[in-house]
Design a protein around this motif. Structure first.
Motif, PDB file in Angstrom:
ATOM      1  N   PHE A  46       6.069   6.528   0.464  1.00 16.90           N
ATOM      2  CA  PHE A  46       4.876   5.160   1.241  1.00 16.90           C
ATOM      3  C   PHE A  46       5.562   4.817   2.565  1.00 16.90           C
ATOM      4  O   PHE A  46       6.516   5.355   2.253  1.00 16.90           O
ATOM      5  CB  PHE A  46       4.595   4.716   0.158  1.00 16.90           C
ATOM      6  CG  PHE A  46       3.547   4.930  -0.787  1.00 16.90           C
ATOM      7  CD1 PHE A  46       2.048   5.204  -1.028  1.00 16.90           C
ATOM      8  CD2 PHE A  46       4.071   5.337  -2.608  1.00 16.90           C
ATOM      9  CE1 PHE A  46       0.586   5.240  -1.691  1.00 16.90           C
ATOM     10  CE2 PHE A  46       2.975   5.771  -2.841  1.00 16.90           C
ATOM     11  CZ  PHE A  46       1.536   5.421  -2.940  1.00 16.90           C
ATOM     12  N   ASP A  70      -0.980   2.092  -8.263  1.00 18.95           N
ATOM     13  CA  ASP A  70      -2.332   2.941  -8.328  1.00 18.95           C
ATOM     14  C   ASP A  70      -2.401   4.281  -7.906  1.00 18.95           C
ATOM     15  O   ASP A  70      -3.414   4.961  -9.203  1.00 18.95           O
ATOM     16  CB  ASP A  70      -3.249   2.674  -6.603  1.00 18.95           C
ATOM     17  CG  ASP A  70      -3.699   1.111  -6.399  1.00 18.95           C
ATOM     18  OD1 ASP A  70      -4.402   0.570  -6.965  1.00 18.95           O
ATOM     19  OD2 ASP A  70      -4.223   0.320  -5.056  1.00 18.95           O
ATOM     20  N   TRP A  71      -1.719   4.706  -7.186  1.00 19.11           N
ATOM     21  CA  TRP A  71      -0.518   6.008  -7.873  1.00 19.11           C
ATOM     22  C   TRP A  71      -0.259   6.549  -8.845  1.00 19.11           C
ATOM     23  O   TRP A  71      -1.255   7.727  -9.536  1.00 19.11           O
ATOM     24  CB  TRP A  71       0.580   6.799  -6.361  1.00 19.11           C
ATOM     25  CG  TRP A  71       0.834   7.263  -6.763  1.00 19.11           C
ATOM     26  CD1 TRP A  71      -0.236   9.011  -5.986  1.00 19.11           C
ATOM     27  CD2 TRP A  71       1.755   8.434  -7.348  1.00 19.11           C
ATOM     28  NE1 TRP A  71       0.579   9.976  -6.061  1.00 19.11           N
ATOM     29  CE2 TRP A  71       2.096   9.811  -6.619  1.00 19.11           C
ATOM     30  CE3 TRP A  71       2.498   8.238  -8.122  1.00 19.11           C
ATOM     31  CZ2 TRP A  71       2.719  11.064  -7.713  1.00 19.11           C
ATOM     32  CZ3 TRP A  71       4.057   9.190  -8.574  1.00 19.11           C
ATOM     33  CH2 TRP A  71       4.024  10.326  -7.681  1.00 19.11           C
ATOM     34  N   GLN A 107       0.625   3.937   4.142  1.00 19.53           N
ATOM     35  CA  GLN A 107       0.165   5.198   3.920  1.00 19.53           C
ATOM     36  C   GLN A 107       0.746   6.620   2.844  1.00 19.53           C
ATOM     37  O   GLN A 107       1.823   5.875   3.392  1.00 19.53           O
ATOM     38  CB  GLN A 107      -0.233   5.659   5.380  1.00 19.53           C
ATOM     39  CG  GLN A 107       0.875   6.180   6.215  1.00 19.53           C
ATOM     40  CD  GLN A 107       1.083   6.847   7.658  1.00 19.53           C
ATOM     41  OE1 GLN A 107       0.226   6.095   8.726  1.00 19.53           O
ATOM     42  NE2 GLN A 107       1.686   8.007   8.071  1.00 19.53           N
ATOM     43  N   GLN A 108       0.208   7.428   2.800  1.00 21.63           N
ATOM     44  CA  GLN A 108       1.060   7.784   1.725  1.00 21.63           C
ATOM     45  C   GLN A 108       1.244   9.418   2.850  1.00 21.63           C
ATOM     46  O   GLN A 108       0.154   9.870   3.379  1.00 21.63           O
ATOM     47  CB  GLN A 108       0.233   8.029   0.081  1.00 21.63           C
ATOM     48  CG  GLN A 108       1.096   9.240  -0.470  1.00 21.63           C
ATOM     49  CD  GLN A 108      -0.073   9.591  -1.864  1.00 21.63           C
ATOM     50  OE1 GLN A 108      -1.191   8.949  -2.699  1.00 21.63           O
ATOM     51  NE2 GLN A 108       0.613  10.383  -2.735  1.00 21.63           N
ATOM     52  N   ARG A 113      -0.024   0.383  -4.045  1.00 18.18           N
ATOM     53  CA  ARG A 113       0.059   1.107  -3.581  1.00 18.18           C
ATOM     54  C   ARG A 113       0.766   2.067  -4.260  1.00 18.18           C
ATOM     55  O   ARG A 113      -0.004   3.073  -5.154  1.00 18.18           O
ATOM     56  CB  ARG A 113       0.493   2.141  -2.726  1.00 18.18           C
ATOM     57  CG  ARG A 113      -0.394   0.797  -1.240  1.00 18.18           C
ATOM     58  CD  ARG A 113      -2.044   1.606  -1.155  1.00 18.18           C
ATOM     59  NE  ARG A 113      -1.951   2.497  -0.628  1.00 18.18           N
ATOM     60  CZ  ARG A 113      -2.080   3.656   0.342  1.00 18.18           C
ATOM     61  NH1 ARG A 113      -1.636   2.747   1.254  1.00 18.18           N
ATOM     62  NH2 ARG A 113      -2.777   4.572   0.281  1.00 18.18           N
TER      63      ARG A 113
END
Length: 153
Positions: A60, A114-115, A6-7, A111
């Motif tokens: 993250f 993607d960010w 999770q961010q 992740r």
């Protein structure tokens, strides 16, 4: 084993920050054979707070089924003042030893990528100690390549 990434966003829960700092301490023991003192812990806490409050930073957390942090990743974006391009920086990635070899490091990196993509960065870089062969193999294994060596006096 149920794991999710999770961010984090502000405000950070103090007990969760403590878990992340304890993992950071484990990372320091592994990579530099040292532990964090109180001042280090305070500075890291401030850094985590700044990252989650900024549009140019992200934290993250890798969380297990008991909602405990078992890994983390920090990413930042910097703007080149000459070219006006945004560059992505993977600042930290750490997975607790008992959770390694489950592709969690790659999931955190994905992740982050993607960010970075959502923020339209032109390139992404990560700094790795040349003596850290497992880290070099990891980053090269997911598509990063050596660009140059930084020499220091």
């Amino acid at each position: 084993m149920t794991i999710h990434i999770q961010q984090l966003d502000a405000p950070l829960k103090p007990e969760f920050v403590d878990e992340l700092i304890n993992l950071w301490n484990d990372n320091a023991l592994e990579t530099a054979d040292c532990t964090l003192d109180d001042q280090d812990r305070q500075m890291i806490q401030q850094q985590l707070k700044q990252y989650v409050q900024s549009a140019y930073g992200a934290v993250f957390a890798v969380v297990n089924e008991r909602q405990e942090a078992v890994g983390y990743g920090l990413a930042s974006i910097k703007k080149d003042l000459v070219s006006d391009c945004l560059s992505g920086h993977i600042d930290e990635v750490y997975i607790a030893p008992v959770y390694r070899r489950n592709k969690l490091g790659k999931l955190v990196a994905d992740r982050m990528m993607d960010w970075f993509e959502r923020h339209q960065v032109s390139h992404v870089q990560v700094s790795v100690d040349i003596d850290n062969q497992s880290a070099l193999r990891f980053w090269e294994g997911i598509g990063f390549s050596s660009e140059f060596y930084l020499l220091k006096h």
